[in-house]
Design a protein around this motif. Structure first.
Motif, PDB file in Angstrom:
ATOM      1  N   HIS A   4      -4.513   6.307  -9.132  1.00 23.58           N
ATOM      2  CA  HIS A   4      -5.321   4.953  -9.705  1.00 23.58           C
ATOM      3  C   HIS A   4      -6.411   4.724  -8.904  1.00 23.58           C
ATOM      4  N   SER A  24      -4.333  -0.215   0.100  1.00 24.74           N
ATOM      5  CA  SER A  24      -4.656   0.097  -1.317  1.00 24.74           C
ATOM      6  C   SER A  24      -5.841  -0.088  -1.399  1.00 24.74           C
ATOM      7  N   ARG A  52      -0.888   1.415  -7.383  1.00 24.86           N
ATOM      8  CA  ARG A  52      -0.508   1.784  -8.697  1.00 24.86           C
ATOM      9  C   ARG A  52      -0.351   3.281  -8.788  1.00 24.86           C
ATOM     10  N   ARG A 161       3.907  -2.915  -2.578  1.00 26.41           N
ATOM     11  CA  ARG A 161       3.806  -1.842  -3.648  1.00 26.41           C
ATOM     12  C   ARG A 161       4.027  -0.334  -2.925  1.00 26.41           C
TER      13      ARG A 161
END
Length: 238
Positions: A4, A24, A52, A161
């Motif tokens: 992603h 991230s 993601r 995540r």
């Protein structure tokens, strides 16, 4: 594996950003905004097992490095500059050293350039679970006084995540050493866990430019944003 990517900005030059473990793409939010405002296209990736991006219980360092190169090739991004922080810096170094990726001007932010590999997968996964679970908003506010409220929100969401199984696979997999090329830049916290004085001296003698920011945290731009920007005129004053 395609990762992603968060892309922003537009312009003739492109900067790629690779975050550290448990982070991230959004970990770079201050940097992406600054570069986009200066007319630069920015591509910040979620690394394997983060954000993601896909998870993989058999991931290795070289697999992860290849996924970075493949993703950028698919996106058609030819970077003028690539910044890799910590684990992201390790992947950047591995991708460059194995000929998978042309980073343009490479910047390593408080990053290791080797990993011994071969860790016990079960133990590594338990450690990563504990690390993930410790990065709540309340703990980040208490443990990271240099974080602003948005920083805490970004890093807590990133931790939620984060996939410990992917990280444990990398830790248990093969190790390796991938020194940065001469002409690259290393920005380190001083003191630094990954780039101590002996390592910094060895890098400098090999033609790597080492720039130290005294008192900075491991995520240098979080604690010393202005000093970080000033240390990289090749990136921010092009």
């Amino acid at each position: 594996m395609l990762l992603h990517a968060e892309t922003t900005g537009a312009g003739p030059e492109a900067v790629v950003l690779l975050h550290g473990m448990t982070g991230s793409a959004e970990s770079w939010w201050r940097i992406t905004g600054l570069l986009a405002d200066r007319g630069v296209r920015v591509a910040a990736l979620d690394l394997p097992g983060h954000g993601r991006s896909p998870r993989c219980p058999t991931m290795t360092v070289l697999d992860a490095a290849a996924s970075v190169a493949q993703t950028l090739d698919t996106l058609g991004v030819r970077p003028t500059v690539t910044l890799g922080h910590s684990f992201g810096g390790l992947l950047l170094a591995a991708a460059v050293a194995t000929g998978r990726f042309d980073p343009g001007f490479a910047v390593y932010v408080d990053a290791p350039f080797a990993t011994r590999g071969g860790h016990d997968r079960t133990e590594a996964q338990a450690e990563y679970v504990a690390e993930r679970d410790s990065r709540t908003m309340d703990r980040l506010r208490a443990d990271k006084p240099h974080y602003g409220e948005r920083d805490c929100q970004v890093e807590a969401l990133a931790a939620s995540r984060f996939d410990p199984a992917t990280a444990a696979a990398i830790a248990a997999g093969p190790g390796g050493s991938w020194p940065p090329r001469p002409g690259s830049v290393v920005v380190r916290a001083d003191p630094s866990h990954y780039v101590d004085d002996e390592t910094a001296a060895a890098l400098a003698s090999s033609g790597v430019k080492v720039r130290s920011i005294p008192g900075a945290a491991h995520s240098v731009w979080y604690s010393h944003f202005d000093a970080f920007v000033a240390a990289l005129p090749e990136v921010f004053d092009r």
